[in-house]
Design an enzyme around this catalytic site. Structure first.
Site, PDB file in Angstrom:
ATOM      1  N   SER A   7       0.705  -1.245  -0.139  1.00 58.20           N
ATOM      2  CA  SER A   7      -0.156  -0.042  -0.008  1.00 58.20           C
ATOM      3  C   SER A   7       0.832   1.118  -0.101  1.00 58.20           C
ATOM      4  O   SER A   7       0.273   2.431  -0.436  1.00 58.20           O
ATOM      5  CB  SER A   7      -0.961  -0.027   1.096  1.00 58.20           C
ATOM      6  OG  SER A   7      -0.165   0.083   2.415  1.00 58.20           O
ATOM      7  N   ASP A  48      -2.482   7.936   8.298  1.00 60.03           N
ATOM      8  CA  ASP A  48      -3.409   7.196   8.983  1.00 60.03           C
ATOM      9  C   ASP A  48      -2.613   6.116   9.930  1.00 60.03           C
ATOM     10  O   ASP A  48      -1.523   6.699  10.250  1.00 60.03           O
ATOM     11  CB  ASP A  48      -4.299   6.247   8.005  1.00 60.03           C
ATOM     12  CG  ASP A  48      -3.661   5.631   7.124  1.00 60.03           C
ATOM     13  OD1 ASP A  48      -2.317   5.076   7.446  1.00 60.03           O
ATOM     14  OD2 ASP A  48      -4.235   4.958   6.124  1.00 60.03           O
ATOM     15  N   HIS A  51       0.149   4.473   7.297  1.00 60.17           N
ATOM     16  CA  HIS A  51       0.725   5.183   6.203  1.00 60.17           C
ATOM     17  C   HIS A  51       1.256   6.427   6.460  1.00 60.17           C
ATOM     18  O   HIS A  51       0.845   7.208   7.158  1.00 60.17           O
ATOM     19  CB  HIS A  51      -0.206   5.096   4.925  1.00 60.17           C
ATOM     20  CG  HIS A  51      -0.957   3.515   4.607  1.00 60.17           C
ATOM     21  ND1 HIS A  51      -1.932   3.255   5.062  1.00 60.17           N
ATOM     22  CD2 HIS A  51      -0.121   2.398   3.975  1.00 60.17           C
ATOM     23  CE1 HIS A  51      -2.338   2.035   4.519  1.00 60.17           C
ATOM     24  NE2 HIS A  51      -1.229   1.597   4.023  1.00 60.17           N
TER      25      HIS A  51
END
Length: 371
Positions: free
Chosen positions: A28, A329, A332
Site C-alpha cells: 500500500s 492514517d 501509512h
C-alpha cells in the site's frame, strides 16, 4: 491508431539522461489504485475521503493511494522524469493496447495494498508479490506479441524496478506471535523460520527472468520501524513504540541485505540500491522538528487514541496541517513523509546514510551497454 514512443527514447527534464520505464511491485505504500479493482468487502481500498484530499481534490473515489496525496512511487517517478507513478495494472488489464502502450512509454504499477512477500499474508484481499510477478510476465508477453521479444528485452534491460514490500508480513507474524503463548526458544525458532520463508520468496520474485535480461532494480523494501506505527503504539498503554516489532523489522532488513549482496556476487549484471527506511525513520524521529514535523505518533486521519482506533473515513477526525504529521492514517505516511523518503533514497550523497551500495539516482547513470 496507437503511437507509443518507448520511454528509453523519451527525453524529459533530466537533460540528456534517458527516462527509464518504471515497473512497481509492492504494497500500500506504493499502490496507485490496483485494489480499487479487486472484489471483496475485506479488500483495503483508498477510494473514499479523505484519501487524496490534498493532491486529488474533487475525485469522489479518491486516487487509490493510501495517502493524503502522492506516495513514494509518485515522487520517485517524478525524479526519474515522469509526471507521477506509472498507472495501475488492473486499470489497464482489460485492454491489451492500453497495457502495452503504458508498459512501453512509462511502465506499470502492480503494487497492492495489504500485499505481502508471502501468499498467506492477508490472503484473498490483495495481489501478493508472486502474483504481481505473474502479472508482470503477462505484460511482457503482450509486449513481445506487439514489438517482438528482442525489442522488449532491450527495453527491459534498461528498466527501473521499484520494489517495496514486507511490512504486512511482519505485522501479520507479530500479531500471530503475540496471540500465542510461546517460550523464548520457541519464539526464536518461529522467527528464524519466518525470515527463511520471506527471503526464499523474495529471492524467487526478484530473480524472475533474470537470465533473459538485465534488471536495474532499486529495492525500497527494507521495513520501517514497524513498532512505531500508530497501529502498533496503540497496543501499549503509554503509547510507546514496540521494541519487539522494531527488532523483528531490523532482523528482516539484515537478512535482505545479505541476500542482495549474495545475489550480486553470483549475478554480475544485477545492479541494485537498497534503501534503509528504518534508519531514515529513526533519524527523523530523533529530531522531528528538523524535518518539519510536530507529530510523529498520531495518525492525521482516524479516531480514538493516537488516531489509530478507527480508520480514515469520511467521518474521521482530520488534522488541519497534514505537512506537520509523519503519519497519514494508522499505518501509512503522509504525502510529505513520502516526499522526504523519496528524496533521501534518490539523492542520498556524501556518507550514503540511507542507501547501499549506491543511491537511486546513480542507477539511472548506469548503462550496461557500456559495461
Amino acid at each position: 491508431l496507437l503511437c507509443a514512443v518507448p520511454c528509453d527514447n523519451i527525453h524529459g527534464n533530466l537533460g540528456r539522461r534517458r527516462r527509464r520505464c518504471t515497473y512497481v511491485l509492492g504494497d500500500s505504500t506504493l499502490d496507485v489504485g490496483n485494489n480499487n479493482y479487486l472484489p471483496g468487502t475485506n479488500v483495503p481500498r483508498a477510494n473514499r475521503p479523505y484519501y487524496g484530499v490534498d493532491d486529488f481534490p474533487g475525485i469522489p473515489t479518491g486516487s487509490g493511494r493510501f495517502s493524503n496525496g502522492r506516495n513514494t512511487a509518485d515522487f520517485i517517478a517524478k525524479m526519474i522524469g515522469f509526471v507521477g507513478s506509472p498507472p495501475a495494472y488492473l486499470a489497464l488489464a482489460s485492454s491489451s493496447g492500453l497495457l502495452v502502450s503504458a508498459a512501453r512509454t512509462t511502465g506499470v504499477s502492480y503494487a497492492s495494498g495489504g500485499a505481502g512477500i508471502l501468499d498467506s499474508t492477508n490472503a484473498g484481499n490483495n495481489i501478493p508479490l508472486s502474483k504481481q510477478v505473474r502479472y508482470f510476465n503477462d505484460t511482457r508477453s503482450k509486449m513481445d506479441a506487439v514489438v517482438g521479444s528482442g525489442a522488449v528485452t532491450a527495453q527491459l534491460s534498461k528498466a527501473f524496478f521499484l520494489i517495496g514490500i514486507g511490512g504486512n508480513d511482519l505485522s501479520t507474524f507479530a500479531n500471530a506471535e503475540q496471540a500465542r503463548n510461546r517460550s523464548a526458544a520457541e519464539k526464536q525458532s518461529d522467527t528464524a523460520a519466518f525470515y527463511g520463508g520471506l527471503i526464499s520468496n523474495y529471492s524467487a520474485a526478484i530473480t524472475f527472468n533474470l537470465a533473459s535480461y538485465v534488471l536495474i532494480i532499486p529495492y525500497m523494501a527494507e521495513s520501517v520501524q514497524a513498532g512505531c506505527l500508530p497501529v502498533a503504539r496503540v497496543l501499549d498503554a503509554a503509547g510507546a513504540c514496540s521494541q519487539d516489532r522494531n527488532q523483528l523489522a531490523a532482523g528482516f532488513n539484515d537478512a535482505l541485505r545479505s541476500l542482495l549482496a549474495d545475489l550480486a556476487a553470483t549475478l554480475p549484471d544485477l545492479v541494485y540500491s537498497l534503501a534503509d527506511s528504518l534508519g531514515l525513520m529513526a533519524a527523523i524521529f530523533a529530531d522531528p522538528q528538523a524535518s518539519g514535523f510536530t507529530d510523529i505518533s498520531d495518525a492525521c486521519c482516524g479516531g480514538g487514541r493516537l488516531g489509530a482506533e478507527a480508520g480514515c473515513s469520511p467521518d474521521a477526525a482530520l488534522c488541519a496541517d497534514r505537512d506537520r504529521y509523519y503519519f497519514w492514517d494508522a499505518v501509512h505516511p503522509t504525502q510529505r513523509t513520502a516526499m522526504l523518503r523519496a528524496r533521501a533514497f534518490f539523492y542520498d550523497a556524501g556518507e550514503a546514510k540511507y542507501t547501499t551500495p549506491i543511491n537511486f539516482e546513480q542507477l539511472l547513470h548506469i548503462d550496461h551497454r557500456e559495461s
